[in-house]
Design a protein around this motif. Structure first.
Motif, PDB file in Angstrom:
ATOM      1  N   LEU A 115       0.836  -1.200   0.000  1.00  0.00           N
ATOM      2  CA  LEU A 115       0.000   0.000   0.000  1.00  0.00           C
ATOM      3  C   LEU A 115       0.865   1.243   0.000  1.00  0.00           C
ATOM      4  N   THR A 116       0.605   2.124  -0.949  1.00  0.00           N
ATOM      5  CA  THR A 116       1.219   3.447  -0.965  1.00  0.00           C
ATOM      6  C   THR A 116       0.143   4.423  -0.531  1.00  0.00           C
ATOM      7  N   ALA A 117       0.395   5.098   0.597  1.00  0.00           N
ATOM      8  CA  ALA A 117      -0.587   6.024   1.160  1.00  0.00           C
ATOM      9  C   ALA A 117       0.047   7.400   1.300  1.00  0.00           C
ATOM     10  N   PRO A 118      -0.739   8.465   1.250  1.00  0.00           N
ATOM     11  CA  PRO A 118      -0.192   9.820   1.394  1.00  0.00           C
ATOM     12  C   PRO A 118       0.504   9.982   2.755  1.00  0.00           C
ATOM     13  N   LYS A 120       2.893   8.305   4.022  1.00  0.00           N
ATOM     14  CA  LYS A 120       3.434   7.090   4.630  1.00  0.00           C
ATOM     15  C   LYS A 120       4.378   6.345   3.704  1.00  0.00           C
ATOM     16  N   GLY A 121       4.416   6.678   2.446  1.00  0.00           N
ATOM     17  CA  GLY A 121       5.242   5.932   1.506  1.00  0.00           C
ATOM     18  C   GLY A 121       4.623   4.573   1.210  1.00  0.00           C
ATOM     19  N   THR A 122       5.465   3.622   0.779  1.00  0.00           N
ATOM     20  CA  THR A 122       4.966   2.288   0.454  1.00  0.00           C
ATOM     21  C   THR A 122       5.153   1.359   1.645  1.00  0.00           C
ATOM     22  N   LEU A 123       4.061   0.718   2.030  1.00  0.00           N
ATOM     23  CA  LEU A 123       4.055  -0.198   3.173  1.00  0.00           C
ATOM     24  C   LEU A 123       3.657  -1.588   2.735  1.00  0.00           C
ATOM     25  N   SER A 124       4.266  -2.596   3.333  1.00  0.00           N
ATOM     26  CA  SER A 124       3.784  -3.967   3.116  1.00  0.00           C
ATOM     27  C   SER A 124       2.967  -4.324   4.355  1.00  0.00           C
ATOM     28  N   CYS A 125       1.786  -4.919   4.113  1.00  0.00           N
ATOM     29  CA  CYS A 125       0.858  -5.223   5.211  1.00  0.00           C
ATOM     30  C   CYS A 125       0.371  -6.663   5.060  1.00  0.00           C
ATOM     31  N   HIS A 126       0.060  -7.274   6.210  1.00  0.00           N
ATOM     32  CA  HIS A 126      -0.463  -8.647   6.206  1.00  0.00           C
ATOM     33  C   HIS A 126      -1.427  -8.795   7.384  1.00  0.00           C
ATOM     34  N   PRO A 127      -2.328  -9.782   7.319  1.00  0.00           N
ATOM     35  CA  PRO A 127      -3.295  -9.984   8.409  1.00  0.00           C
ATOM     36  C   PRO A 127      -2.645 -10.430   9.703  1.00  0.00           C
TER      37      PRO A 127
END
Length: 127
Positions: A115-118, A120-127
């Protein structure tokens, strides 16, 4: 007594003489021609919104939470950065393309996302 009986008998005979004695049954319908029939017939088909595929809470590498709702067809997702926060709808033209909205870009599945969010840059996320 005959004078009293004469008016009701005359009225009854007059009412019976007005009856339609034809053998053909009369057809009564409640439908009127639809004035919009041609317009509706030439209208483009309606596409229903996609069904929900998965709703997942994910933790990103900066320890923040993202709430993601994935939809069938892989062309739409909805994300929230707070449980009761505002909803952001991400869309793509084709399945497999990155899902985008103003300032956001997301790729992935309900198992993991990038996810690239304003701000925050690019983040990797998982459950």
């Amino acid at each position: 007594m005959t004078s009293r009986l004469l008016p009701p008998v005359a009225v009854a005979l007059l009412a019976l003489s007005a009856c339609n004695n034809s053998d053909k049954a009369e057809t009564v319908t409640l439908t009127a021609p639809d004035p919009m029939k041609d317009v509706i017939a030439n209208r483009a088909p309606v596409e229903l919104p996609p069904a929900m595929k998965a709703e997942v809470t994910m933790r990103c590498k900066d320890n923040s939470l993202v709430y993601v709702t994935f939809f069938e067809g892989d062309k739409m997702a909805v994300i929230k950065t707070a449980k009761d926060g505002p909803v952001t709808k991400l869309t793509a033209d084709k399945a497999g393309d990155p899902l985008k909205a103003e300032g956001y870009s997301m790729t992935g599945t309900p198992k993991s996302i990038s996810l690239t969010a304003p701000g925050k840059g690019t983040l990797s996320c998982h459950p």
